[in-house]
Design a protein around this motif. Structure first.
Motif, PDB file in Angstrom:
ATOM      1  N   ALA A  60       0.854  -1.191   0.000  1.00  0.00           N
ATOM      2  CA  ALA A  60       0.000   0.000   0.000  1.00  0.00           C
ATOM      3  C   ALA A  60       0.886   1.237   0.000  1.00  0.00           C
ATOM      4  O   ALA A  60       1.903   1.280   0.693  1.00  0.00           O
ATOM      5  CB  ALA A  60      -0.930   0.011   1.212  1.00  0.00           C
ATOM      6  N   ASP A  61       0.495   2.216  -0.805  1.00  0.00           N
ATOM      7  CA  ASP A  61       1.134   3.529  -0.794  1.00  0.00           C
ATOM      8  C   ASP A  61       0.189   4.454  -0.031  1.00  0.00           C
ATOM      9  O   ASP A  61      -0.859   4.845  -0.542  1.00  0.00           O
ATOM     10  CB  ASP A  61       1.354   4.040  -2.218  1.00  0.00           C
ATOM     11  CG  ASP A  61       2.167   5.331  -2.248  1.00  0.00           C
ATOM     12  OD1 ASP A  61       2.112   6.078  -1.263  1.00  0.00           O
ATOM     13  OD2 ASP A  61       2.839   5.587  -3.254  1.00  0.00           O
ATOM     14  N   PHE A  62       0.558   4.788   1.191  1.00  0.00           N
ATOM     15  CA  PHE A  62      -0.345   5.528   2.065  1.00  0.00           C
ATOM     16  C   PHE A  62      -0.479   6.987   1.658  1.00  0.00           C
ATOM     17  O   PHE A  62      -1.379   7.677   2.131  1.00  0.00           O
ATOM     18  CB  PHE A  62       0.132   5.414   3.510  1.00  0.00           C
ATOM     19  CG  PHE A  62       0.180   3.990   3.992  1.00  0.00           C
ATOM     20  CD1 PHE A  62      -0.981   3.287   4.236  1.00  0.00           C
ATOM     21  CD2 PHE A  62       1.388   3.338   4.166  1.00  0.00           C
ATOM     22  CE1 PHE A  62      -0.939   1.967   4.672  1.00  0.00           C
ATOM     23  CE2 PHE A  62       1.440   2.024   4.594  1.00  0.00           C
ATOM     24  CZ  PHE A  62       0.271   1.338   4.843  1.00  0.00           C
ATOM     25  N   SER A  63       0.395   7.465   0.760  1.00  0.00           N
ATOM     26  CA  SER A  63       0.266   8.833   0.281  1.00  0.00           C
ATOM     27  C   SER A  63      -0.725   8.932  -0.875  1.00  0.00           C
ATOM     28  O   SER A  63      -1.527   9.852  -0.946  1.00  0.00           O
ATOM     29  CB  SER A  63       1.629   9.372  -0.166  1.00  0.00           C
ATOM     30  OG  SER A  63       2.501   9.501   0.924  1.00  0.00           O
ATOM     31  N   PRO A 114      -6.832  16.158 -15.358  1.00  0.00           N
ATOM     32  CA  PRO A 114      -7.124  16.967 -14.172  1.00  0.00           C
ATOM     33  C   PRO A 114      -8.201  16.361 -13.283  1.00  0.00           C
ATOM     34  O   PRO A 114      -8.120  16.427 -12.074  1.00  0.00           O
ATOM     35  CB  PRO A 114      -7.577  18.300 -14.775  1.00  0.00           C
ATOM     36  CG  PRO A 114      -6.869  18.367 -16.097  1.00  0.00           C
ATOM     37  CD  PRO A 114      -6.825  16.949 -16.594  1.00  0.00           C
ATOM     38  N   THR A 115      -9.223  15.736 -13.891  1.00  0.00           N
ATOM     39  CA  THR A 115     -10.309  15.167 -13.100  1.00  0.00           C
ATOM     40  C   THR A 115      -9.882  13.896 -12.387  1.00  0.00           C
ATOM     41  O   THR A 115     -10.566  13.437 -11.492  1.00  0.00           O
ATOM     42  CB  THR A 115     -11.509  14.848 -14.005  1.00  0.00           C
ATOM     43  OG1 THR A 115     -11.080  13.983 -15.068  1.00  0.00           O
ATOM     44  CG2 THR A 115     -12.071  16.124 -14.602  1.00  0.00           C
ATOM     45  N   GLU A 116      -8.728  13.340 -12.787  1.00  0.00           N
ATOM     46  CA  GLU A 116      -8.275  12.087 -12.187  1.00  0.00           C
ATOM     47  C   GLU A 116      -7.145  12.324 -11.193  1.00  0.00           C
ATOM     48  O   GLU A 116      -6.658  11.391 -10.577  1.00  0.00           O
ATOM     49  CB  GLU A 116      -7.785  11.128 -13.287  1.00  0.00           C
ATOM     50  CG  GLU A 116      -8.874  10.728 -14.274  1.00  0.00           C
ATOM     51  CD  GLU A 116      -8.310   9.919 -15.429  1.00  0.00           C
ATOM     52  OE1 GLU A 116      -7.092   9.997 -15.676  1.00  0.00           O
ATOM     53  OE2 GLU A 116      -9.084   9.223 -16.104  1.00  0.00           O
ATOM     54  N   ASP A 120      -4.554  14.018  -2.654  1.00  0.00           N
ATOM     55  CA  ASP A 120      -3.399  13.986  -1.759  1.00  0.00           C
ATOM     56  C   ASP A 120      -2.118  14.359  -2.497  1.00  0.00           C
ATOM     57  O   ASP A 120      -1.250  15.047  -1.944  1.00  0.00           O
ATOM     58  CB  ASP A 120      -3.254  12.595  -1.143  1.00  0.00           C
ATOM     59  CG  ASP A 120      -4.340  12.296  -0.125  1.00  0.00           C
ATOM     60  OD1 ASP A 120      -4.929  13.257   0.394  1.00  0.00           O
ATOM     61  OD2 ASP A 120      -4.603  11.111   0.136  1.00  0.00           O
ATOM     62  N   ALA A 121      -2.001  13.891  -3.751  1.00  0.00           N
ATOM     63  CA  ALA A 121      -0.816  14.230  -4.541  1.00  0.00           C
ATOM     64  C   ALA A 121      -0.750  15.727  -4.787  1.00  0.00           C
ATOM     65  O   ALA A 121       0.327  16.341  -4.721  1.00  0.00           O
ATOM     66  CB  ALA A 121      -0.836  13.476  -5.864  1.00  0.00           C
ATOM     67  N   GLN A 122      -1.886  16.349  -5.069  1.00  0.00           N
ATOM     68  CA  GLN A 122      -1.919  17.785  -5.269  1.00  0.00           C
ATOM     69  C   GLN A 122      -1.547  18.522  -3.980  1.00  0.00           C
ATOM     70  O   GLN A 122      -0.856  19.543  -4.012  1.00  0.00           O
ATOM     71  CB  GLN A 122      -3.315  18.208  -5.719  1.00  0.00           C
ATOM     72  CG  GLN A 122      -3.624  17.871  -7.171  1.00  0.00           C
ATOM     73  CD  GLN A 122      -2.747  18.656  -8.136  1.00  0.00           C
ATOM     74  OE1 GLN A 122      -2.415  19.806  -7.889  1.00  0.00           O
ATOM     75  NE2 GLN A 122      -2.373  18.022  -9.234  1.00  0.00           N
ATOM     76  N   ALA A 123      -1.995  17.997  -2.857  1.00  0.00           N
ATOM     77  CA  ALA A 123      -1.664  18.626  -1.574  1.00  0.00           C
ATOM     78  C   ALA A 123      -0.164  18.551  -1.305  1.00  0.00           C
ATOM     79  O   ALA A 123       0.441  19.519  -0.826  1.00  0.00           O
ATOM     80  CB  ALA A 123      -2.449  17.954  -0.452  1.00  0.00           C
ATOM     81  N   ALA A 127       2.431  21.599  -0.884  1.00  0.00           N
ATOM     82  CA  ALA A 127       3.292  21.715   0.290  1.00  0.00           C
ATOM     83  C   ALA A 127       4.752  21.841  -0.113  1.00  0.00           C
ATOM     84  O   ALA A 127       5.522  22.588   0.505  1.00  0.00           O
ATOM     85  CB  ALA A 127       3.087  20.506   1.203  1.00  0.00           C
ATOM     86  N   ALA A 128       5.141  21.101  -1.165  1.00  0.00           N
ATOM     87  CA  ALA A 128       6.521  21.170  -1.651  1.00  0.00           C
ATOM     88  C   ALA A 128       6.845  22.568  -2.170  1.00  0.00           C
ATOM     89  O   ALA A 128       7.908  23.124  -1.885  1.00  0.00           O
ATOM     90  CB  ALA A 128       6.739  20.126  -2.733  1.00  0.00           C
TER      91      ALA A 128
END
Length: 344
Positions: A60-63, A114-116, A120-123, A127-128
């Motif tokens: 599992a990738d928890f991110s 964009p709709t996909e 969390d990745a965008q967040a 943050a980066a």
């Protein structure tokens, strides 16, 4: 004889400790799990693979929220989720047919609509970028400059600090539950957008100067960066990567210190950092780049690392580029070690 997906997943799971070293050589064992940062294989904690018991091979990738069995892991790491290709690879790797297992070219993941896009990745990307903006340019006398000087990299020889690097005076670290000074590097996607950052926490040394902070993981990334890289040095052309002159040669190294060592030794070359060995086989380059020099660590005693390097070679050869391998003669050493020897 053809084998079902369920059978292949079960047989892969039985060899999970070997499989993860093949697919994710930069990870590390943490109890009964293999841990790394993401499917790109960088160091970190977000991706966990069970190594034994009834859940062997389950990951599992928890991110990102991605998860699956051992066959899904092959598909996700090597074939952008294509289970049919993963089944062919697994059949060869397990020795279930007469064809030898050849180095496999890792395919970059398809661009998400964009709709996909995962929230969390965008967040993490946001943050980066926020972290990057909180940093400041690297100046002479700063902890970053001192840390690099301690690694044999004198930024004065380059004439300036690479713009991809910044200094953060007070960056929070979850492992130690406190803030440290840090070197922050921008990781850019093939289109030039910054998608992630690489962090190296720093601390003053008792003997003077600066080194890595006394942490289990003094280096970590924030954000997904498969296919991207740190653009450290533009070389003789001075042009952005997207505007590389036709036929240009690029040097691709695994780590920041190694890449900077190459830039100091060969400032006329364009130098990029892949961040991890696994991502080296995913870095996407403009069509104008004619030759790729892989400035590799000498991990000849590590079969998994050697296979990952072979995969990177095949990745660029499959694009019609010339590939050259530059590796120190002594096992266990990298080009930063060589540079430090020359500066002693």
């Amino acid at each position: 004889m053809r084998h079902s997906a369920a059978t292949l997943a079960r047989l892969l799971a039985e060899r999970a400790p070997t499989l993860v070293r093949e697919l994710l050589p930069n990870g590390r064992r943490d109890g009964t799990e293999w841990r790394c940062g993401s499917l790109a294989g960088e160091r970190g904690q977000s991706l966990a693979v069970h190594l034994g018991g009834t859940r062997s091979g389950v990951w599992a990738d928890f991110s990102s929220g991605e998860r699956g069995d051992a066959l899904d892991l092959v598909a996700a790491v090597l074939y952008a989720g294509d289970r049919r290709e993963a089944m062919r690879w697994a059949t060869r790797w397990l020795g279930l047919d007469d064809n030898p297992a050849a180095p496999t070219v890792r395919r970059p993941p398809p661009a998400a609509r964009p709709t996909e896009t995962d929230a969390d990745a965008q967040a993490r990307r946001g943050a980066a970028r926020k972290l990057w903006l909180a940093g400041m340019p690297v100046k002479a006398g700063s902890p970053v400059a001192a840390y690099l000087a301690g690694r044999g990299v004198d930024l004065a020889e380059l004439g300036r600090a690479p713009g991809a690097l910044r200094f953060h005076p007070d960056l929070w670290n979850g492992e130690s539950r406190r803030a440290w000074p840090a070197m922050v590097a921008a990781i850019c996607a093939p289109d030039g957008a910054m998608v992630a950052v690489h962090r190296t926490w720093l601390a003053p040394l008792p003997s003077g100067g600066w080194g890595k902070a006394p942490l289990r993981d003094a280096k970590m990334t924030l954000g997904s960066y498969a296919g991207g890289c740190i653009r450290l040095w533009r070389g003789a052309s001075g042009k952005p990567l997207a505007a590389s002159p036709a036929g240009e040669t690029v040097v691709l190294a695994e780590g920041i210190e190694t890449a900077l060592s190459v830039a100091v030794a060969c400032p006329e070359r364009r130098v990029l950092c892949a961040v991890s060995l696994a991502n080296m086989a995913r870095v996407q380059l403009p069509a104008a780049i004619g030759t790729v020099i892989l400035a590799a660590d000498n991990d000849s005693g590590n079969p998994a690392a050697r296979r990952a390097l072979d995969t990177a070679c095949q990745w660029f050869l499959s694009q019609g580029r010339a590939v050259r391998l530059a590796m120190p003669e002594t096992e266990g050493r990298d080009w930063n070690d060589v540079l430090q020897d020359e500066t002693i």
